[in-house]
Design a protein around this motif. Structure first.
Motif, mmCIF file in Angstrom:
data_model
loop_
_atom_site.group_PDB
_atom_site.id
_atom_site.type_symbol
_atom_site.label_atom_id
_atom_site.label_comp_id
_atom_site.label_asym_id
_atom_site.label_seq_id
_atom_site.Cartn_x
_atom_site.Cartn_y
_atom_site.Cartn_z
ATOM 1 N N ARG A 22 -7.328 11.582 -0.301
ATOM 2 C CA ARG A 22 -8.070 10.326 -0.411
ATOM 3 C C ARG A 22 -8.256 9.937 -1.882
ATOM 4 O O ARG A 22 -8.007 8.808 -2.273
ATOM 5 N N ASP A 23 -8.712 10.892 -2.693
ATOM 6 C CA ASP A 23 -9.061 10.583 -4.082
ATOM 7 C C ASP A 23 -7.842 10.248 -4.941
ATOM 8 O O ASP A 23 -7.876 9.299 -5.722
ATOM 9 N N THR A 24 -6.791 11.031 -4.810
ATOM 10 C CA THR A 24 -5.668 10.907 -5.731
ATOM 11 C C THR A 24 -4.529 10.034 -5.217
ATOM 12 O O THR A 24 -3.745 9.509 -6.019
ATOM 13 N N VAL A 25 -4.434 9.871 -3.902
ATOM 14 C CA VAL A 25 -3.310 9.143 -3.324
ATOM 15 C C VAL A 25 -3.736 7.823 -2.694
ATOM 16 O O VAL A 25 -3.162 6.782 -2.969
ATOM 17 N N THR B 260 3.969 5.998 -5.589
ATOM 18 C CA THR B 260 3.852 6.159 -7.042
ATOM 19 C C THR B 260 2.849 7.245 -7.419
ATOM 20 O O THR B 260 2.859 7.722 -8.551
ATOM 21 N N ARG B 261 1.969 7.611 -6.492
ATOM 22 C CA ARG B 261 0.944 8.613 -6.778
ATOM 23 C C ARG B 261 1.319 10.004 -6.247
ATOM 24 O O ARG B 261 0.500 10.924 -6.301
ATOM 25 N N GLY C 38 -6.490 6.349 -5.407
ATOM 26 C CA GLY C 38 -5.886 6.290 -6.732
ATOM 27 C C GLY C 38 -6.843 6.615 -7.844
ATOM 28 O O GLY C 38 -6.683 6.127 -8.970
ATOM 29 N N ASP C 39 -7.866 7.457 -7.550
ATOM 30 C CA ASP C 39 -8.822 7.810 -8.596
ATOM 31 C C ASP C 39 -8.214 8.720 -9.666
ATOM 32 O O ASP C 39 -8.742 8.844 -10.762
ATOM 33 N N ASP D 236 0.835 -1.205 0.000
ATOM 34 C CA ASP D 236 0.000 0.000 0.000
ATOM 35 C C ASP D 236 0.866 1.249 0.000
ATOM 36 O O ASP D 236 0.591 2.209 -0.726
ATOM 37 N N HIS E 266 -4.172 10.080 -11.025
ATOM 38 C CA HIS E 266 -2.716 9.985 -10.838
ATOM 39 C C HIS E 266 -2.134 11.382 -10.803
ATOM 40 O O HIS E 266 -2.342 12.179 -11.712
ATOM 41 N N GLN F 1 2.400 1.870 -3.315
ATOM 42 C CA GLN F 1 1.426 2.452 -4.239
ATOM 43 C C GLN F 1 1.252 3.944 -3.964
ATOM 44 O O GLN F 1 1.136 4.751 -4.897
ATOM 45 N N ILE F 2 1.233 4.313 -2.695
ATOM 46 C CA ILE F 2 1.107 5.726 -2.342
ATOM 47 C C ILE F 2 2.265 6.525 -2.943
ATOM 48 O O ILE F 2 2.066 7.615 -3.505
#
Length: 209
Positions: free
Chosen positions: A198-201, A12-13, A204-205, A6, A207, A9-10
């Motif tokens: 929340r949305d972008t990180v 990369t955003r 992942g809604d 997780d 990038h 993934q954070i």
């Protein structure tokens, strides 16, 4: 939102470096409560601290002192102006967190940055995202902070955690996101930044890099 995958993934955003300030004419303020003058935007940084607790993470918030001249009693991320002697936005955010809640900068690992956020009070904010493994309890500085609290990351990723906050200011209706947690109400700039995180990180809604 608790595993090492997780966190990867954070990363990369997030942006690897803060965004530069564009021309003032290209800035569009969010959650405007007052008319902006002709003063140049004020560079600032906030710390979105992912505090490791057991097998999961919490996000750190403060409630500003009731004696402050601006935004007294409101919930905020640790942070403030970027001073001329600050090396960068991360340095400023960690310095402010140390002053406000005794967070040791050495306990933080900066993961990256979110895109800038321009406020209706003329602040050009760089959100700094970091993992924090605190060596000691956070202690609010009574001159700046009345309380410090943490919201579980797993709660902030849930759509159901967000409502709409409405206010009428000088006859104008304004709206922001709102998050309620254990008697604390997060709204305005801080809630909008949390939702963007929340949305972008987290979800992942979108990038951001």
């Amino acid at each position: 939102m608790s595993s090492e995958s997780d966190i990867r993934q954070i990363v990369t955003r997030l942006l690897p470096a803060p965004e530069p300030m564009p021309d003032a004419g290209d800035l569009v303020a969010d959650f405007v409560l007052e008319e902006l003058g002709n003063e140049p935007p004020v560079p600032a940084a906030v710390l979105i601290a992912l505090v490791r607790r057991g097998s999961g993470y919490n996000v750190l918030y403060t409630r500003r002192s009731g004696g402050l001249r601006k935004h007294s009693g409101q919930v905020a991320f640790p942070g403030g102006r970027i001073d001329p002697e600050d090396h960068d936005a991360a340095y400023a955010a960690l310095r402010e967190a140390n002053e406000e809640v005794a967070l040791y900068p050495e306990d933080a690992q900066v993961l990256g940055y979110m895109p800038y956020y321009y406020t209706g009070t003329n602040y050009f904010i760089t959100p700094v995202v970091a993992i924090v493994e605190p060596r000691a309890p956070f202690v609010p500085n009574p001159g700046e902070v009345d309380a410090v609290f943490e919201v579980p990351l797993d709660m902030l990723v849930q759509e159901a955690s967000y409502q709409t906050f409405r206010i009428v200011h000088r006859g104008q209706k304004r709206e922001s996101w709102q998050i309620d947690f254990e008697g604390h109400r997060i709204w305005g700039i801080t809630a909008n930044l949390t939702r963007r995180f929340r949305d972008t990180v987290l979800a992942g809604d979108g990038h951001v890099a």
